[in-house]
Every structure is written in structure tokens, then in C-alpha cells.
Write a protein that holds these residues in place. Structure first.
Motif, PDB file in Angstrom:
ATOM      1  N   SER A  63      33.510  -1.359   3.778  1.00 28.52           N
ATOM      2  CA  SER A  63      34.902  -1.573   4.191  1.00 28.52           C
ATOM      3  C   SER A  63      35.002  -2.499   5.399  1.00 28.52           C
ATOM      4  CB  SER A  63      35.556  -0.223   4.515  1.00 28.52           C
ATOM      5  OG  SER A  63      34.784   0.430   5.495  1.00 28.52           O
ATOM      6  N   GLU A  64      33.859  -2.807   6.010  1.00 29.28           N
ATOM      7  CA  GLU A  64      33.875  -3.613   7.234  1.00 29.28           C
ATOM      8  C   GLU A  64      33.580  -5.086   6.976  1.00 29.28           C
ATOM      9  OE1 GLU A  64      34.192  -2.171  10.495  1.00 29.28           O
ATOM     10  OE2 GLU A  64      34.866  -0.459   9.294  1.00 29.28           O
ATOM     11  N   VAL A  65      32.531  -5.304   6.214  1.00 32.08           N
ATOM     12  CA  VAL A  65      32.053  -6.691   6.071  1.00 32.08           C
ATOM     13  C   VAL A  65      32.654  -7.327   4.819  1.00 32.08           C
ATOM     14  CG1 VAL A  65      30.002  -8.171   5.981  1.00 32.08           C
ATOM     15  CG2 VAL A  65      29.882  -5.934   7.122  1.00 32.08           C
ATOM     16  N   PRO A  66      33.341  -8.448   4.980  1.00 33.84           N
ATOM     17  CA  PRO A  66      33.987  -9.081   3.818  1.00 33.84           C
ATOM     18  C   PRO A  66      33.112 -10.120   3.108  1.00 33.84           C
ATOM     19  CG  PRO A  66      34.707 -10.162   5.816  1.00 33.84           C
ATOM     20  CD  PRO A  66      33.696  -9.113   6.245  1.00 33.84           C
ATOM     21  N   TYR A  67      33.516 -10.395   1.895  1.00 33.51           N
ATOM     22  CA  TYR A  67      33.048 -11.564   1.146  1.00 33.51           C
ATOM     23  C   TYR A  67      34.141 -12.629   1.248  1.00 33.51           C
ATOM     24  CZ  TYR A  67      30.087  -8.165  -1.473  1.00 33.51           C
ATOM     25  OH  TYR A  67      29.200  -7.206  -1.854  1.00 33.51           O
ATOM     26  N   MET A  68      33.800 -13.836   0.800  1.00 30.18           N
ATOM     27  CA  MET A  68      34.747 -14.955   0.870  1.00 30.18           C
ATOM     28  C   MET A  68      35.187 -15.402  -0.527  1.00 30.18           C
ATOM     29  SD  MET A  68      34.620 -15.590   4.133  1.00 30.18           S
ATOM     30  CE  MET A  68      33.825 -14.194   4.910  1.00 30.18           C
ATOM     31  N   TYR A  69      36.361 -15.983  -0.594  1.00 31.47           N
ATOM     32  CA  TYR A  69      36.761 -16.796  -1.747  1.00 31.47           C
ATOM     33  C   TYR A  69      37.366 -18.053  -1.158  1.00 31.47           C
ATOM     34  CZ  TYR A  69      41.255 -14.594  -0.623  1.00 31.47           C
ATOM     35  OH  TYR A  69      42.360 -14.128   0.037  1.00 31.47           O
ATOM     36  N   HIS A  70      37.121 -19.180  -1.783  1.00 28.10           N
ATOM     37  CA  HIS A  70      37.585 -20.419  -1.152  1.00 28.10           C
ATOM     38  C   HIS A  70      37.495 -21.619  -2.078  1.00 28.10           C
ATOM     39  CE1 HIS A  70      33.302 -21.676  -0.477  1.00 28.10           C
ATOM     40  NE2 HIS A  70      33.097 -20.383  -0.299  1.00 28.10           N
ATOM     41  N   CYS A  71      38.116 -22.678  -1.617  1.00 31.47           N
ATOM     42  CA  CYS A  71      37.939 -23.978  -2.259  1.00 31.47           C
ATOM     43  C   CYS A  71      36.559 -24.486  -1.864  1.00 31.47           C
ATOM     44  CB  CYS A  71      39.004 -24.964  -1.788  1.00 31.47           C
ATOM     45  SG  CYS A  71      38.697 -26.629  -2.435  1.00 31.47           S
ATOM     46  N   HIS A  72      35.796 -25.011  -2.824  1.00 28.92           N
ATOM     47  CA  HIS A  72      34.443 -25.481  -2.513  1.00 28.92           C
ATOM     48  C   HIS A  72      34.385 -26.958  -2.146  1.00 28.92           C
ATOM     49  CE1 HIS A  72      30.144 -24.822  -2.143  1.00 28.92           C
ATOM     50  NE2 HIS A  72      30.331 -23.551  -2.456  1.00 28.92           N
ATOM     51  N   ILE A  73      35.553 -27.582  -1.936  1.00 28.04           N
ATOM     52  CA  ILE A  73      35.535 -28.846  -1.191  1.00 28.04           C
ATOM     53  C   ILE A  73      35.327 -28.390   0.245  1.00 28.04           C
ATOM     54  CG2 ILE A  73      36.920 -30.794  -0.372  1.00 28.04           C
ATOM     55  CD1 ILE A  73      38.243 -30.854  -3.131  1.00 28.04           C
ATOM     56  N   LEU A  74      34.168 -28.693   0.801  1.00 22.67           N
ATOM     57  CA  LEU A  74      33.777 -28.017   2.044  1.00 22.67           C
ATOM     58  C   LEU A  74      34.718 -28.326   3.196  1.00 22.67           C
ATOM     59  CD1 LEU A  74      29.906 -28.344   1.690  1.00 22.67           C
ATOM     60  CD2 LEU A  74      31.407 -26.460   0.979  1.00 22.67           C
ATOM     61  N   GLU A  75      35.316 -29.516   3.179  1.00 22.11           N
ATOM     62  CA  GLU A  75      36.272 -29.852   4.238  1.00 22.11           C
ATOM     63  C   GLU A  75      37.562 -29.033   4.076  1.00 22.11           C
ATOM     64  OE1 GLU A  75      34.380 -32.154   2.610  1.00 22.11           O
ATOM     65  OE2 GLU A  75      33.059 -32.322   4.358  1.00 22.11           O
ATOM     66  N   HIS A  76      37.917 -28.695   2.855  1.00 16.37           N
ATOM     67  CA  HIS A  76      39.094 -27.829   2.651  1.00 16.37           C
ATOM     68  C   HIS A  76      38.780 -26.406   3.104  1.00 16.37           C
ATOM     69  CE1 HIS A  76      40.950 -30.570  -0.707  1.00 16.37           C
ATOM     70  NE2 HIS A  76      40.763 -31.199   0.441  1.00 16.37           N
ATOM     71  N   GLU A  77      37.583 -25.955   2.751  1.00 15.77           N
ATOM     72  CA  GLU A  77      37.144 -24.627   3.199  1.00 15.77           C
ATOM     73  C   GLU A  77      37.179 -24.559   4.734  1.00 15.77           C
ATOM     74  OE1 GLU A  77      33.108 -23.633   1.932  1.00 15.77           O
ATOM     75  OE2 GLU A  77      32.871 -22.425   3.739  1.00 15.77           O
ATOM     76  N   ASP A  78      36.564 -25.546   5.374  1.00 19.12           N
ATOM     77  CA  ASP A  78      36.529 -25.560   6.842  1.00 19.12           C
ATOM     78  C   ASP A  78      37.929 -25.643   7.442  1.00 19.12           C
ATOM     79  OD1 ASP A  78      33.768 -25.349   7.110  1.00 19.12           O
ATOM     80  OD2 ASP A  78      33.442 -27.517   7.200  1.00 19.12           O
ATOM     81  N   ALA A  79      38.847 -26.264   6.718  1.00 22.35           N
ATOM     82  CA  ALA A  79      40.208 -26.432   7.247  1.00 22.35           C
ATOM     83  C   ALA A  79      41.090 -25.232   6.959  1.00 22.35           C
ATOM     84  CB  ALA A  79      40.834 -27.698   6.668  1.00 22.35           C
ATOM     85  N   GLY A  80      40.571 -24.223   6.277  1.00 22.11           N
ATOM     86  CA  GLY A  80      41.362 -23.001   6.126  1.00 22.11           C
ATOM     87  C   GLY A  80      41.622 -22.522   4.711  1.00 22.11           C
ATOM     88  N   MET A  81      41.223 -23.298   3.701  1.00 19.56           N
ATOM     89  CA  MET A  81      41.489 -22.877   2.331  1.00 19.56           C
ATOM     90  C   MET A  81      40.423 -21.868   1.882  1.00 19.56           C
ATOM     91  SD  MET A  81      42.239 -25.223  -1.031  1.00 19.56           S
ATOM     92  CE  MET A  81      43.869 -25.837  -0.731  1.00 19.56           C
TER      93      MET A  81
END
Ligand code: C2O
Ligand code: CU
Ligand code: CU
Length: 486
Positions: free
Chosen positions: A461-479
Motif C-alpha cells: 500500500s506504500e510503494v507505487p508502480y508507474m504508468y506513463h507515456c514512454h516518450i521519455l521527455e513526456h514522462e519527465d514533463a509529467g505524463m
């Protein structure tokens, strides 16, 4: 003649979904460009770990280095156990693997096992980052199917830059006895090759060009030079006349639309998370950032061959087709050609109970709004926040996620800790390379893609997984968003 009939026949069930190359203005000479000398194929070192107390142990050191990528100068790079990029890690389903990672960089770094089903604490996402000089150990029992996977930097806000500089490699889960039974090539560097495709931009000085400017953030970093396993314009002399290529888009943002120079047909046998039920014969394949596909190519005619990226697909349109790599099979040992036969049985999820259906709206806010949100990239209206858990999933259930792209760019959507099935894309069946088990899927503009997946056995319940856009600049920018599974 014979091949053509065969091709149409095998695509019967997917009519209209294959992309004929002939539909394109395709000129054989439009990709003759580079002033780069032809180099030998770069085969990454193979690391199968060492057995210690019943565990397969890998020692991985993140380090800086200098690499000779260009003909006449060196480039500052980073890598894992080497100056640039990383060894191929090979292990088996059922193994317990132990990854002993040491960060010898002067910056924080996280190392993620893309595609793996594993406890969130072992995932290598931004919450498991190592400070400079620190170590991190990840350990898990391998539940995934034999296939080609990805390991790469996942450092909060710095994934794009670190991957660009070299923090990325391929993992392979292999099953030799299955490969033998199915007659699939499986000898590393002889008939089975990692093909990690990345594009890079260089400065005049020979250093990598990487930029956080708005335009580069928007489109994602693209480069005018294509590398395969870190080498430009390389030529593979395969050991045999029938080869398995583990195509792996390791680029930050570039989408590839790949064909061979003579448009020959090949068989796709596997995608991100496993083999297909049956090979599919195609002559063109599209791969988004982080997507993988295993193909079998027949080289028995021994003709010179080039793998080409066709212009016109993706978020940045190039004016020319690009050379990916070359094949020279004049000396290859003649082996029996590949025969189409059933491969594996995929899990049947057609009747499973769906615990939850979640919308995932991929958004880019243009204009002035872009300045006020974290770069303008959000999912369901929210930009990635390390302190916010966006979704809570129940372990050992199934979910459907409806990925909706409201922007006018393509976004490859990735979910950690699972391999999903693509149900449909705007109601239509997915492409041949989108069949089987997947962890990343392209969502075109104005498209709704439905994916179905098991949430996995792990609870935290503490540690999350991620889901994201794999355009790495989009991921880094918040997607990107975070989910827990309990
Ligand atoms: Cu390939 Cu969250 O990563
Ligand atoms: Cu991942
Ligand atoms: Cu995106």
C-alpha cells in the motif's frame, strides 16, 4: 509469386490491418546518405549472472565513460558495466534473480526492469533511486514468459537525459528447450541477435546534444543518426541464413516504421511479453519507444540487405528514409528455413471478471497553459507528483483501461508490473505486432485503445508502480501517474 500468395493467406484473419509497403512512395536510393563508414555489428556482451545460494546474481555498475561512436572523435557517455549502454542480461522463467546495482555516477539514478511482474519495491521506479555512490539490490522471482525486455534509467525528471547518454539495455528471458522444440533460433550472437535501435543527435564537438527546450520536450528528443546497439551504420554478418532479430525500440521518442530494402517478408514470432500463438508473416513493422518484437528473417538468398526506417511516421517527420543497419550473409551457414507452426497458447481472458474499468486521458496543454502546468503534460488532468497515488488497484484481479489520446501527437502508453492484451483500437483489432502480451502500446491521436490485464499477485500500500507515456521527455514533463496494488 509463391511468397505473395502465402503472405495474403497468412494475413487472412487480419485483413486490412497489415500495411503494404507498396502503398508508399518508396525509393531504394532515398536512404543512401551518411558519410559514416560502415562498422561491424556491435553485439552487446552477454551476462547470464552467477548462481549464489540458489539465486541468479547480476552485478551492475552505473558508470561514466568515453565512447567512440563517431568516426573521428569520442563522446562522453554513461553505461552499465561499460562505457556506453549495457550488457544483455539473460535469465529464465522461475529463476530468482538478484540485481546488485551500484551507482558510480555523480548524479542520482534509478534502474527499472521494464516489462517485469515484480514487487513494487523491486521495480526500480523513481522511488528506488540511488544517490551517487550508493547501492541498491532488487530481487524477484521471474514470473514473466520468455521474451525480450528492457532495463533503463527511471530517475525522476531525468529519465530522458540518462537514457540518451546510455543508461539502457536489453533483458532476455529464454527457454532453450522450448526454442529447440519450436525450431526457433536461440544461440546468442550466432542466429539470435539483440537489435536495440536508438537515434541520437551530436554536437559539432562530438558530444551528445540533449536539450530541455520546449520544442524538444514537446516532440521528444529525436536525432538524425540511428544507432544499433550503440553503433552507427553497422553490418551484421549472421552465423546462419535464418536469424531471430529481437527488434527493440530503445529510443527516447522516435517511432520506427521498418522494412527491409527489398521489402522481403519476415515472420513475427513474439512481442513485448512473449511469443505469439502463431507466427504472422508481414513485410513492415512499426515500433513505438519501448516496444519490442521478435522476428525471423530468411537470408538464404545471401543478397545484401538493409533495414530501413521509412520516413513519414511518428511525431517528427523526416525528409528521408534512414538506414538502420545492414546484413551480409555471404558467409552465413546454410540452415533450414523457418517453418510456420503454432508456438504457444496465450492465456484466455475472455471470460474474466473485470474488477475495474479506468479511463486514462492523455493530455497536452498547449499555449500559455503549458507554462502554468508542469510543462503541460498530464494524465486525467494531473501531472506526475511523487507524493500522490493516482490509482489504487486490487491485487489478483483484472482491469480494463481505456486509453484516450486527446492531443494531436502519438503517445506510447506503458504500465508497470503487467503484460496486457490490447482488446481494440477505436474498436478495430490491433496490428500483428500488437498481438500477444504487451506492456507498451501506441495511442494515436483521437484514438481510444482498450487494454485488459491482470493486476498481479503483489501487494504494497506504500510503494507505487508507474504508468506513463514512454516518450521519455513526456514522462519527465509529467505524463505519468502512480498506482498501488493492495
Ligand atoms: Cu520503460 Cu516506466 O518504463
Ligand atoms: Cu516499465
Ligand atoms: Cu507522450
Amino acid at each position: 509469386m509463391k511468397r505473395r500468395t502465402f503472405l495474403q493467406h497468412s494475413l487472412g484473419g487480419l485483413a486490412g490491418l497489415a500495411l503494404p509497403v507498396s502503398a508508399l512512395a518508396y525509393h531504394n536510393n532515398s536512404f543512401q546518405s551518411h558519410a559514416y563508414s560502415r562498422k561491424p555489428f556491435a553485439l552487446p556482451p552477454l551476462d547470464e549472472g552467477k548462481w549464489v545460494n540458489g539465486k541468479r546474481v547480476f552485478n551492475l555498475t552505473l558508470q561514466k565513460g568515453e565512447s567512440k561512436i563517431l568516426d573521428d572523435t569520442t563522446t562522453e557517455t554513461i553505461g552499465i558495466n561499460q562505457a556506453f549502454l549495457a550488457p544483455v542480461l539473460r535469465f529464465q522463467k522461475g529463476d530468482t534473480v538478484k540485481m546488485q546495482v551500484t551507482n558510480k555516477l555523480e548524479e542520482e539514478a534509478a534502474l527499472h526492469w521494464h516489462g517485469m511482474i515484480l514487487p513494487a519495491s523491486e521495480d526500480g521506479g523513481p522511488h528506488q533511486a540511488m544517490k551517487p555512490g550508493k547501492k541498491w539490490v532488487a530481487e524477484w522471482k521471474v514470473l514473466n514468459e520468455p521474451a525480450t525486455y528492457f532495463y533503463h534509467s527511471h530517475t525522476h525528471n531525468h529519465t530522458g537525459e540518462q537514457v540518451w547518454k546510455g543508461l539502457a539495455g536489453q533483458m532476455q528471458i529464454v527457454d532453450e528447450s522450448q526454442d529447440k522444440a519450436l525450431n526457433l533460433p536461440h544461440e546468442y550472437g550466432i542466429d539470435d541477435y539483440p537489435i536495440i535501435i536508438q537515434d541520437r543527435q551530436f554536437e559539432e564537438s562530438g558530444e551528445f546534444f540533449y536539450s530541455n527546450q520546449r520544442m524538444h520536450k514537446m516532440n521528444g528528443m529525436h536525432g538524425d543518426t540511428i544507432l544499433v546497439n550503440g553503433a552507427i551504420n553497422s553490418e551484421l554478418k549472421p552465423g546462419t541464413t535464418s536469424v531471430r532479430l529481437r527488434l527493440h525500440n530503445g529510443s527516447n521518442a522516435r517511432f520506427y516504421d521498418l522494412v527491409f530494402s527489398d521489402q522481403r517478408a519476415f515472420n513475427i514470432i513474439g512481442t513485448d511479453g512473449g511469443l505469439l500463438e502463431k507466427p504472422i508473416t508481414i513485410n513492415r513493422i512499426r515500433l513505438a519507444p519501448a516496444e519490442r518484437a521478435e522476428i525471423i528473417v530468411d537470408l538464404s538468398d545471401r543478397k545484401p540487405l538493409t533495414l530501413v526506417n521509412l520516413r513519414g511516421y511518428g511525431n517528427v517527420s523526416d525528409s528521408r528514409n534512414m538506414t538502420v543497419m545492414h546484413f551480409n550473409s555471404t558467409q552465413s551457414k546454410k540452415v533450414k528455413p523457418f517453418k510456420i507452426q503454432p508456438l504457444v497458447t496465450l492465456p484466455n481472458w475472455s471470460d474474466v471478471a473485470i474488477a475495474q474499468t479506468r479511463p486514462m486521458n492523455l493530455e497536452m496543454h498547449m499555449g500559455p497553459q503549458m507554462m502554468f502546468t508542469s510543462g503541460g503534460f498530464t494524465i486525467n488532468g494531473e501531472a506526475m507528483d511523487m507524493d500522490v497515488i493516482n490509482e489504487e488497484l486490487k491485487a489478483n484481479t483484472f482491469e480494463i483501461w481505456e486509453l484516450k489520446n486527446n492531443s494531436d501527437m502519438l503517445h506510447p502508453f506503458h504500465v508497470h508490473n503487467t503484460q496486457f492484451k490490447i482488446l481494440d483500437k477505436n474498436g478495430i483489432q490491433p496490428h500483428p505486432w500488437e498481438q500477444g502480451l504487451k506492456d507498451t502500446v501506441t495511442v494515436h491521436d483521437n484514438e481510444v485503445v482498450r487494454i485488459l490485464f491482470p493486476t498481479g499477485p503483489y501487494q504494497n500500500s506504500e510503494v507505487p508502480y508507474m504508468y506513463h507515456c514512454h516518450i521519455l521527455e513526456h514522462e519527465d514533463a509529467g505524463m505519468m501517474g502512480q498506482f498501488t496494488t493492495t
